[in-house]
Write an enzyme that holds these catalytic residues in place. Structure first.
Site, PDB file in Angstrom:
ATOM      1  N   LYS A  76     -30.870 100.304 107.592  1.00  0.00           N
ATOM      2  CA  LYS A  76     -30.184 100.978 108.698  1.00  0.00           C
ATOM      3  C   LYS A  76     -30.362 100.161 109.979  1.00  0.00           C
ATOM      4  CE  LYS A  76     -30.022 105.676 110.736  1.00  0.00           C
ATOM      5  NZ  LYS A  76     -30.675 107.004 110.703  1.00  0.00           N
ATOM      6  N   SER A 171     -27.760 110.864 110.089  1.00  0.00           N
ATOM      7  CA  SER A 171     -27.189 109.683 110.704  1.00  0.00           C
ATOM      8  C   SER A 171     -27.255 108.414 109.859  1.00  0.00           C
ATOM      9  CB  SER A 171     -27.912 109.419 112.026  1.00  0.00           C
ATOM     10  OG  SER A 171     -29.270 109.117 111.783  1.00  0.00           O
ATOM     11  N   SER A 195     -31.821 113.077 108.638  1.00  0.00           N
ATOM     12  CA  SER A 195     -30.875 111.952 108.666  1.00  0.00           C
ATOM     13  C   SER A 195     -30.810 111.110 107.407  1.00  0.00           C
ATOM     14  CB  SER A 195     -31.172 111.035 109.863  1.00  0.00           C
ATOM     15  OG  SER A 195     -30.573 111.560 111.022  1.00  0.00           O
TER      16      SER A 195
END
Lengths: 528, 557
Positions: A76, A171, A195
């Site tokens: 990420k 996310s 997330s």
């Protein structure tokens, strides 16, 4: 080969069925083909190929570094990667190239993993859709799956197929899409309020949030330091355990990691039976907004445990309903503090205004952050004002303690793991999702996942079945603090029982050609 | 409005400063003679000297000043409080900056054990209660040399609380009497230093040096028990000596290792405290005293003239000798304190709470640190008084001058002379020369060995004390000669030969019959003149006592 699990491909590498470079190239080519998913912000092709070359040498010399050697992974884009741009999907950090690796990234590289690239997210990980980053929304690979497409054809109401694509959740939606679309075998997400688990549920993956303190946060660009945990996204529970084994352990650079000896490596036994297990069902998680499909799967799962001899108990987590508002105060307060460093002086975006330092700060921050980030900074600063601190921050901390104690009480009553939904429903179309603002969405979508972060517990979302629409639905298991291995062992047993179907992306590949303007596709086997 | 500086100049206030200075407590000739008498002999913390107005118009308006100090001492450690960067004064700009110091996103603080030990040591030396659990907080403000946008400090639960600092102020006729006083210590907290901003007004830009960013500081907060510049100066000097004795800070004010902010207010005794101002930028003990006394008088004048005191930050201007409003921040700063989430509570142990089998590298034992505390200045002074029979004020002087105590002890080690003699020579002659030429002890041309040899010559009556002074003067020239060499070159040995001394006395008497007459006529003091003359003839090499004896014998015969 690409459709296999990490463990399977690792075995193939060891047996010489495929070389790391071949594997890397296959993944890179699929990354290019699935570019429209917007899963990656940066594809580190050169780095990955070089790492593959080195891995290949090791395999040739019989010096493999272990299960992760030669395995393509994605990270990420809120983890620092030395020499590779790290943006947090924000204008503020566009062009920022960190000089160091996050500890978790370093550990993956030390184990020989190949870094394919940095994945998309909501700006600074603030969101639950992966729709609010400066590089645009991430598309859920399931939008293009055979399973979903076929169901849609049966539905007379579906009209514009191309604009009806689904969100990944967030996310860490980029990481989820990357693993789901077979462009890598595991990806790092971050999990502050769900997330990692939320997009895992929407993308049919295993999404694991380790206990707070088990895995180093050094190099993870923080959202809420006291709740952030690096998360792991994989196709199966065993893979998550392999990655956890590589990442877990104390880090001298992160004072919140624990030093107590932890059983390593995280080898998961195959549970023969679950008769000694006690599964808790928190009654407060049965909310009216829960979709009937998720609800029924949840209850089927409970039945499954019971029918296999486990004890299934209803438990109470009475402070659950305060979790959202409590999280809001604590999250925005830490955000206000953590974002203070982005002032345009040392790194990242700087505006052109040079009238005064203060004017430069203001304009830089206005230009650098999106509305969501700015809104949270504003709220957070309000809660931290001297006159408000006691009424908001301190109260929220007290509520947080109550929420954490709820879990302690539940576990003290003999429960081994809690079983809950991960999300209210399956993934929704983007156009549907953006009808509500980020704040409302985050509040709704984190409802089952957030409390876990406040208590620092390990939790994992496991894909269970497809909905009537042909979309994945996940359920969550929550374990005792630092009983990550036990939690994953139960999850592994459950995973074996439910036999969640593999995503069928052959159709995606055909459609891809249209999306990618008839770019010629290499034929890759996507089925196991 | 604005520009308060101009306002004072307009009123001619700056010129009144000389009187303000003279009016500070404990000084002779202060206009508040009765007040300073009241102070004398008290060590109470509550006692405060009273200020009179300059122009005592409306009856007897007495003012009392209340002074509190916040002292930042840079911890003497190899690396910074939360990062591995080196700590070094005057290194090239931005050469000692880790990723954490520059606040790169994702970096985390890691507490430096040495800094914690230094804080515990300092706390113990200042009679503090050491908190077994203390916490770190973030204090937010935007400033260019604060890269994170917040400073990590200990606002809620500091590492040490409720201590006291005993110091001495000079009083009495020649400022030679030392009166012990005590100031309470509210707390000692660990915190990060900021970087440095260099403002280039010409190019209207600010240059940032982050070498200092993240260096460990001990913030020592004193309760407002002080009442004048002199007390503040003495207290800070004592603290400086303690820190240096402990080795927890080099505490060099000129290098910024010790920085003092003063909170000052004035009020009428018995009435509520006045509005306080904070005076910053006090980088020497002398300026500290000056700034506080100036500010006290400024506030009194302001109030006397019907003005009001603003709760503001003021800076001391060395050249002008006055404080000026910094007018830096519009309105009040709200620091939005928040617990530092990346640092768990700091837990310390003592002998009773130490967990069995704890790794000594992972825990800090307060009792163990207490055992290793070095001798503190107060104890050193007591020892000097007992061991060498010197006056307390002499022991203060020995400690207050950097390096003087060591010099003194080295002389003592090498000489046979009486300690009292050594004390007198070191404090009067040696220190006198240093002061006259404005030299530090380390810059002295006279080594402890040379002085020791000189005192030996005196002690063995090889030379007279007058000759010794002469030898010292020669030594001060720093030509590398030993006292022995100087004595023989200049023929300064004491005349031991009684025969030749008798001869000399005889000829002096012959040469000055008038003086002899005076003596015989009953003026006993005339003998001193004869002694003087004989001494002169011997170039001060004869013992005056022996001269006197010979002369008396001759006169009576």
């Amino acid at each position: 080969m690409l459709g296999r699990t990490l463990r399977e491909v690792s075995a193939a590498l060891k047996q010489g069925q495929i070389t790391p470079t071949e594997l890397c190239q296959k993944c890179l080519s699929l990354i290019k083909k699935t570019k429209f998913l917007n899963a990656y912000i940066t594809v580190s092709e050169e780095v990955a190929l070089k790492q593959a070359e080195e891995s290949e040498k090791r395999y040739k010399n019989g010096q493999s570094l272990g299960d992760l050697d030669g395995i393509p992974v994605a990270v990420k884009d809120n983890f620092s990667t030395s020499g590779i741009e790290t943006t947090c999907a924000s204008n503020m950090l566009k062009g920022y190239i960190p000089p160091y690796n996050a500890t978790v990234v370093q550990k993956l590289l030390d184990q020989g993993a190949l870094l394919m690239g940095k994945t998309n997210l909501d700006e600074f990980a603030m969101g639950s859709g992966s729709t609010d980053g400066v590089f645009g929304p991430v598309k859920n690979p399931w939008s293009y799956s055979k399973q979903y497409r076929e169901k849609r054809k049966q539905n007379p109401h579906s009209k514009n197929e191309d604009s009806d694509w689904l969100i990944t959740g967030g996310s860490s939606g980029g990481s989820a899409a990357a693993v789901s679309a077979f462009t890598c075998y595991a990806a790092l997400g971050s999990d502050t309020g769900g997330s990692t688990r939320n997009p895992a549920a929407h993308c049919g993956l295993v999404g694991f949030k380790p206990s707070y303190g088990l895995v180093s946060r050094h190099g993870l660009i923080p959202l809420v330091n006291s709740m952030d945990v690096p998360g792991i996204l994989t196709r199966c529970v065993d893979d998550a355990a392999i990655v956890l084994g590589a990442l877990a352990g104390p880090d001298p650079k992160d004072s919140t990691t624990v030093h107590d000896p932890i059983n390593k490596p995280f080898m998961l036994p195959s549970l023969a039976d679950v008769s000694k297990l006690c599964i808790g069902i928190p009654k407060e998680y049965l909310v009216p907004e829960l979709s009937s499909e998720v609800r029924s799967l949840w209850s089927k799962a409970a039945d499954l445990f019971e029918s296999e001899g486990a004890k299934v108990l209803e438990v109470s987590l009475p402070h659950t309903s305060y979790s959202i508002v409590c999280y809001h105060v604590l999250c925005t307060s830490e955000v206000a503090s953590n974002m203070a460093r982005f002032d345009g002086l040392q790194y990242g975006h700087r505006c052109d205004i040079d009238v005064s330092t203060e004017a430069m700060y203001a304009a830089t921050r206005r230009e650098g952050f999106n509305d969501v980030v700015r809104g949270r900074i504003l709220s957070g600063n309000f809660f931290l004002l001297k006159e408000n601190y006691e009424n908001y921050f301190v109260k929220a901390q007290k509520v947080r303690r109550l929420i954490a104690n709820d879990f302690v009480n539940a576990f003290n009553s003999g429960v081994d793991v809690l079983l809950t939904p991960t999300t209210l429903s399956e993934a929704v179309p983007y156009l549907e999702f953006i009808k509500e603002d980020n704040r409302t969405r985050s509040a709704q979508d984190d409802i089952f996942t957030q409390a876990v972060n406040m208590a620092g517990l390990p939790a994992v979302s496991i894909p269970v079945a497809l909905s009537n629409q042909g979309l994945p639905i996940g359920l969550q298991f929550i374990g005792r603090a630092f009983c990550d291995q036990q939690l994953l062992t139960v999850a592994k047993w459950f995973e074996k029982q439910v036999q969640f179907p593999v995503i069928q992306l052959q159709e995606l590949m055909d459609d891809c050609s249209a999306v990618l303007e008839n770019e010629k596709l290499a034929s890759v086997s996507l089925k196991q | 409005m604005a520009a308060p500086m101009l306002r004072w100049v307009g009123r001619g206030r700056l010129w009144t400063f000389a009187r303000v200075d003279g009016g500070s407590c404990h000084r002779r000739g202060a206009p508040t003679g009765s007040t300073s008498n009241r102070i004398r002999g008290q060590s109470s913390v509550a006692q405060q000297p009273l200020y009179t107005t300059q122009k005592p118009r409306k009856g007897e308006h007495k003012w009392a000043a209340v002074v509190g100090l916040e002292i930042h001492a840079q911890i003497s450690s190899n690396s910074k409080l939360f990062s591995g960067s080196q700590v070094r004064f005057s290194a090239p700009p931005n050469s000692l900056v880790s990723f954490f110091d520059a606040s790169l996103p994702g970096t985390l603080p890691v507490l430096n054990r040495r800094c914690v030990e230094a804080a515990v040591m300092t706390g113990l030396a200042l009679n503090c209660h050491i908190n077994k659990k203390s916490l770190f907080d973030r204090k937010h403000y935007f400033y260019a040399d604060l890269p994170a946008g917040y400073q990590i400090t200990q606002q809620r639960l500091p590492i040490a609380v409720n201590g006291s600092l005993t110091y001495g102020v000079c009083a009495g006729k020649k400022q030679s009497q030392v009166i012990p006083k005590t100031v309470r210590i509210k707390q000692i907290q660990l915190e990060q230093d900021s970087g440095k901003s260099l403002h280039d007004d010409l190019r209207s830009q600010t240059l940032i040096d982050l070498n200092r960013a993240g260096v460990g500081l001990l913030e020592v907060v004193l309760e407002p028990d002080l009442s004048c510049g002199e007390e503040a100066a003495a207290a800070v000097r004592e603290l400086q000596l303690i820190l240096q004795a402990l080795g927890t800070s080099q505490a060099n004010m000129a290098e910024g290792q010790l920085r003092v902010d003063a909170n000052i207010s004035v009020h009428h005794p018995g009435e509520p405290l006045g509005v306080r101002t904070e005076v910053k930028n006090l980088n020497s003990i002398r300026f500290l005293a000056k700034a506080i006394d100036y500010e006290i008088q400024r506030q009194i004048d302001e109030l006397e003239n019907g003005g009001e005191i603003l709760n503001e930050t003021r800076s001391f201007h060395h050249q002008l000798g006055c404080t000026m409003s910094m007018r830096d921040k519009e309105g009040k700063q709200d620091y939005r304190f928040m617990p530092e989430p990346n640092l768990p509570p700091l837990v310390l142990y003592d002998a009773t709470s130490l967990p069995a089998g704890a790794d000594p590298q992972q825990v800090i034992n307060i009792d163990q640190i207490r055992e290793t505390l070095p001798e503190l200045p107060r104890v050193t002074r007591e020892r000097l008084v007992q061991q060498y029979g010197m006056l307390l004020e002499h022991s203060f002087t020995l400690l207050n001058e950097v390096g003087l105590l060591e010099f003194f002890q080295n002389v003592i080690k090498e000489t046979r002379a009486e300690p009292k003699k050594v004390t007198s020579w070191v404090l009067n002659t040696f220190l006198g020369y240093l002061k006259q030429q404005n030299l530090a002890v380390s810059e002295s041309p006279v080594t402890p060995s040379a002085l020791a040899e000189l005192l030996d010559l005196l002690d063995s009556r090889t030379i007279s004390s007058a000759a010794a002074k002469q030898v010292f003067e020669e030594l001060w020239k720093g030509e590398g000669k030993t006292p022995g060499q100087i004595v023989s070159e200049k023929q300064l040995e004491l005349m031991e030969d009684r025969g030749s001394l008798e001869q000399l006395c005889h000829s002096v008497m012959e040469a000055h019959p008038q003086v002899v007459m005076d003596l015989k006529e009953g003026n006993p003091r005339a003998i001193n003149k004869l002694i003087g003359l004989v001494r002169k003839a011997t170039q001060s090499r004869a013992d005056p006592a022996m001269i006197k004896e010979i002369l008396e014998k001759k006169l009576s015969s």
